[in-house]
Design a protein around this motif. Structure first.
Motif, PDB file in Angstrom:
ATOM      1  N   ASN A 210       0.853  -1.187   0.000  1.00 38.76           N
ATOM      2  CA  ASN A 210       0.000   0.000   0.000  1.00 38.76           C
ATOM      3  C   ASN A 210       0.891   1.240   0.000  1.00 38.76           C
ATOM      4  N   PRO A 211       1.039   1.920  -1.151  1.00 40.98           N
ATOM      5  CA  PRO A 211       1.921   3.094  -1.221  1.00 40.98           C
ATOM      6  C   PRO A 211       1.422   4.275  -0.399  1.00 40.98           C
ATOM      7  N   ASP A 212       0.171   4.228   0.046  1.00 39.76           N
ATOM      8  CA  ASP A 212      -0.397   5.340   0.816  1.00 39.76           C
ATOM      9  C   ASP A 212      -0.265   5.153   2.323  1.00 39.76           C
ATOM     10  N   LEU A 213       0.467   4.116   2.764  1.00 37.61           N
ATOM     11  CA  LEU A 213       0.648   3.902   4.202  1.00 37.61           C
ATOM     12  C   LEU A 213       1.308   5.113   4.852  1.00 37.61           C
ATOM     13  N   GLN A 214       0.826   5.467   6.035  1.00 35.75           N
ATOM     14  CA  GLN A 214       1.395   6.548   6.818  1.00 35.75           C
ATOM     15  C   GLN A 214       2.216   5.972   7.969  1.00 35.75           C
ATOM     16  N   PRO A 215       3.196   6.712   8.479  1.00 40.34           N
ATOM     17  CA  PRO A 215       4.007   6.207   9.596  1.00 40.34           C
ATOM     18  C   PRO A 215       3.207   6.156  10.897  1.00 40.34           C
ATOM     19  N   GLU A 216       3.593   5.198  11.756  1.00 37.57           N
ATOM     20  CA  GLU A 216       3.007   5.116  13.086  1.00 37.57           C
ATOM     21  C   GLU A 216       3.609   6.193  13.990  1.00 37.57           C
ATOM     22  N   GLU A 217       2.765   6.827  14.799  1.00 38.62           N
ATOM     23  CA  GLU A 217       3.222   7.765  15.808  1.00 38.62           C
ATOM     24  C   GLU A 217       2.568   7.365  17.125  1.00 38.62           C
ATOM     25  N   SER A 218       3.354   7.315  18.195  1.00 39.10           N
ATOM     26  CA  SER A 218       2.833   6.757  19.439  1.00 39.10           C
ATOM     27  C   SER A 218       3.264   7.571  20.657  1.00 39.10           C
ATOM     28  N   LYS A 219       2.488   7.415  21.717  1.00 39.47           N
ATOM     29  CA  LYS A 219       2.814   7.930  23.043  1.00 39.47           C
ATOM     30  C   LYS A 219       2.625   6.770  24.007  1.00 39.47           C
ATOM     31  N   GLN A 220       3.591   6.562  24.897  1.00 44.30           N
ATOM     32  CA  GLN A 220       3.484   5.418  25.791  1.00 44.30           C
ATOM     33  C   GLN A 220       4.002   5.760  27.189  1.00 44.30           C
ATOM     34  N   TRP A 221       3.325   5.192  28.180  1.00 43.62           N
ATOM     35  CA  TRP A 221       3.833   5.298  29.545  1.00 43.62           C
ATOM     36  C   TRP A 221       3.868   3.914  30.162  1.00 43.62           C
ATOM     37  N   GLU A 222       4.749   3.757  31.143  1.00 46.93           N
ATOM     38  CA  GLU A 222       4.886   2.477  31.830  1.00 46.93           C
ATOM     39  C   GLU A 222       5.253   2.725  33.285  1.00 46.93           C
ATOM     40  N   ALA A 223       4.619   2.003  34.185  1.00 44.07           N
ATOM     41  CA  ALA A 223       4.934   2.050  35.606  1.00 44.07           C
ATOM     42  C   ALA A 223       5.252   0.635  36.060  1.00 44.07           C
ATOM     43  N   GLY A 224       6.258   0.501  36.917  1.00 43.73           N
ATOM     44  CA  GLY A 224       6.651  -0.843  37.331  1.00 43.73           C
ATOM     45  C   GLY A 224       7.215  -0.871  38.734  1.00 43.73           C
ATOM     46  N   ILE A 225       7.252  -2.073  39.277  1.00 42.99           N
ATOM     47  CA  ILE A 225       7.916  -2.335  40.544  1.00 42.99           C
ATOM     48  C   ILE A 225       8.714  -3.617  40.388  1.00 42.99           C
ATOM     49  N   GLU A 226       9.930  -3.631  40.910  1.00 41.89           N
ATOM     50  CA  GLU A 226      10.798  -4.786  40.743  1.00 41.89           C
ATOM     51  C   GLU A 226      11.567  -5.031  42.031  1.00 41.89           C
ATOM     52  N   GLY A 227      11.995  -6.273  42.189  1.00 37.92           N
ATOM     53  CA  GLY A 227      12.701  -6.577  43.422  1.00 37.92           C
ATOM     54  C   GLY A 227      13.404  -7.920  43.384  1.00 37.92           C
ATOM     55  N   LEU A 228      14.179  -8.156  44.421  1.00 37.23           N
ATOM     56  CA  LEU A 228      14.875  -9.421  44.612  1.00 37.23           C
ATOM     57  C   LEU A 228      14.385  -9.994  45.941  1.00 37.23           C
ATOM     58  N   THR A 229      13.499 -11.004  45.837  1.00 40.76           N
ATOM     59  CA  THR A 229      12.899 -11.626  47.013  1.00 40.76           C
ATOM     60  C   THR A 229      13.517 -13.005  47.187  1.00 40.76           C
ATOM     61  N   GLY A 230      14.442 -13.122  48.125  1.00 45.65           N
ATOM     62  CA  GLY A 230      15.172 -14.381  48.253  1.00 45.65           C
ATOM     63  C   GLY A 230      15.905 -14.671  46.958  1.00 45.65           C
ATOM     64  N   PRO A 231      15.722 -15.851  46.371  1.00 42.24           N
ATOM     65  CA  PRO A 231      16.399 -16.173  45.106  1.00 42.24           C
ATOM     66  C   PRO A 231      15.634 -15.688  43.870  1.00 42.24           C
ATOM     67  N   LEU A 232      14.445 -15.100  44.069  1.00 40.90           N
ATOM     68  CA  LEU A 232      13.589 -14.718  42.938  1.00 40.90           C
ATOM     69  C   LEU A 232      13.804 -13.257  42.549  1.00 40.90           C
ATOM     70  N   ASP A 233      14.229 -13.051  41.288  1.00 38.88           N
ATOM     71  CA  ASP A 233      14.374 -11.716  40.710  1.00 38.88           C
ATOM     72  C   ASP A 233      13.123 -11.479  39.859  1.00 38.88           C
ATOM     73  N   TRP A 234      12.314 -10.465  40.187  1.00 38.50           N
ATOM     74  CA  TRP A 234      11.019 -10.314  39.525  1.00 38.50           C
ATOM     75  C   TRP A 234      10.733  -8.854  39.183  1.00 38.50           C
ATOM     76  N   ARG A 235       9.754  -8.673  38.271  1.00 38.92           N
ATOM     77  CA  ARG A 235       9.313  -7.329  37.892  1.00 38.92           C
ATOM     78  C   ARG A 235       7.844  -7.381  37.462  1.00 38.92           C
ATOM     79  N   LEU A 236       7.061  -6.408  37.919  1.00 33.85           N
ATOM     80  CA  LEU A 236       5.660  -6.249  37.516  1.00 33.85           C
ATOM     81  C   LEU A 236       5.511  -4.867  36.904  1.00 33.85           C
ATOM     82  N   SER A 237       4.949  -4.798  35.691  1.00 33.79           N
ATOM     83  CA  SER A 237       4.797  -3.507  35.017  1.00 33.79           C
ATOM     84  C   SER A 237       3.407  -3.391  34.394  1.00 33.79           C
ATOM     85  N   ALA A 238       2.947  -2.151  34.314  1.00 32.67           N
ATOM     86  CA  ALA A 238       1.690  -1.820  33.627  1.00 32.67           C
ATOM     87  C   ALA A 238       2.021  -0.769  32.571  1.00 32.67           C
ATOM     88  N   TYR A 239       1.416  -0.882  31.389  1.00 38.19           N
ATOM     89  CA  TYR A 239       1.748   0.059  30.321  1.00 38.19           C
ATOM     90  C   TYR A 239       0.512   0.419  29.506  1.00 38.19           C
TER      91      TYR A 239
END
Length: 395
Positions: A210-239
């Motif tokens: 499709n020669p008429d395709l237009q470029p994508e333009e975006s805005k994004q945010w993300e919030a997260g919490i991460e930690g090292l709990t005993g041997p477990l390295d983890w992360r939870l994020s919302a976007y």
């Protein structure tokens, strides 16, 4: 190769050929395309310099892809064959200076894409259509650690031959509120131009450019919490991603979705139990067309990925499980068109590697181990069980 204490460099080359046969379905005929041949080669090189607080690198790469689609009945060099011959050249110069507890980086890059597209009348004659696009970019990034707070910011300006100047930026912050636990927040903008193949390439599996395709333009945010709990390295994020002119495709052609919003949650965790490393990703997304409030086609809301890896003496092994939830697509063979549901699927992959010598490593992989039949696009069967054998040699 390390030349001295300040300079080192590298050179890599990679290439492969792939041949695939496919079913024409109910619309097939003797001269119709049912075979695809794909050739790819990539070369890249770089030179790095480091002295005190300053470092710099110069990178260059070249890639060429030739993609044929033709009828096995008529042969590759006959009427009905299509070919996309694509080249990409890339150069980047980047610089970094350490400042305090962080750094500042700046640089420039240039990318050129070339596409020669032979249409349905290809017989080895001169190209039917040729296209070229250059993109030049300038970027500046910075990062600084202030006690338990990490701050990051970046900006980029791109000039595209077809779409002109576009600026994007991103900022992020992280706070380690207690030892080994941190919260993060980021916001940014994005710009993605359609590829030359999406705009001007030959038709593939009934999907037209499709020669008429237009470029994508975006805005994004993300919030997260991460930690090292005993041997477990983890992360939870919302976007949340807000995308204008999202590039998608149906059974006819590529097109732009005027406005789309993708919201999601993702949890990742990594842990080792003795000689076995475990990695788990859980993802939930809600991708919708803003105008119709319908879920975007071919996007699963639920995904799970679980990976186990380890070594038995010198033999490395890797087992991956992936679950892809149900998706929706459009059946364009029906009149009128109708929405169809494609069920979820569970897939297993198995991979091994073995260092034959200190320089030579051999790798093997079985994808879709249990030969599951499924579709990611309605009406187009995905490959069944696949076997891959490869090797790498380091000089």
């Amino acid at each position: 190769h390390t030349f001295n204490d300040n300079f080192n460099g590298f050179f890599r080359g990679y290439g492969y050929k792939n041949n695939a046969d496919y079913d024409q379905g109910g619309w097939g005929y003797d001269g119709g395309g049912d075979e695809n041949q794909h050739y790819s080669q990539s070369w890249d090189t770089g030179l790095r310099f480091h002295s005190g607080l300053y470092s710099s690198q110069l990178l260059a790469s070249y890639q060429r892809i030739k993609d044929y689609n033709y009828s096995s009945y008529a042969g590759r060099y006959n009427t009905g064959t299509t070919l996309d011959d694509m080249e990409q050249r890339y150069i980047q110069w980047g610089n970094n200076v350490v400042i305090g507890q962080g750094s500042v980086s700046a640089g420039a890059d240039w990318k050129q894409e070339r596409l020669t597209s032979y249409g349905a009348d290809f017989t080895g004659a001169p190209a039917k259509d040729s296209y070229k696009r250059d993109n030049t970019g300038l970027y500046l990034t910075g990062q600084q650690q202030i006690d338990r707070v990490t701050l990051e910011a970046s900006g980029r300006e791109d000039h595209d031959d077809e779409f002109g100047w576009h600026g994007t930026w991103q900022t992020a912050a992280g706070w380690e509120f207690v030892d080994d636990y941190r919260v993060t927040l980021s916001y940014g903008t994005g710009f993605v131009a359609p590829s030359l193949g999406q705009q001007y390439g030959a038709e593939r599996f009934g999907i037209a450019a499709n020669p008429d395709l237009q470029p994508e333009e975006s805005k994004q945010w993300e919030a997260g919490i991460e930690g090292l709990t005993g041997p477990l390295d983890w992360r939870l994020s919302a976007y949340r991603y807000k995308i204008q002119n999202l590039i998608s495709y149906d059974n006819d052609a590529y097109y732009n979705v005027k406005s789309a919003t993708i919201k999601g949650l993702e949890w990742t965790g990594n842990i080792s139990t003795g000689p076995v490393a475990h990695s788990l990703t859980l993802q939930y997304i809600d991708p919708r067309d803003d105008e119709t409030d319908q879920v975007l086609n071919r996007r699963a809301k639920q995904q799970v990925k679980y990976n186990l890896s380890g070594n038995v003496y010198d033999l490395g092994w890797d087992v991956t499980y992936q679950y892809i939830g149900k998706r929706y697509d459009v059946d364009t063979t029906a009149s009128p068109y109708r929405t169809v549901e494609m069920g979820g699927v569970s897939l297993w992959d198995l991979a091994v590697s073995y260092p034959v010598t200190s320089a030579l490593t051999v790798r093997g992989k079985i994808a879709n181990l249990f030969d599951k039949e499924y579709e990611t696009v309605y009406g187009y069967a995905t490959a069944g069980r696949e076997y891959t054998l490869s090797g790498s040699y380091t000089f």
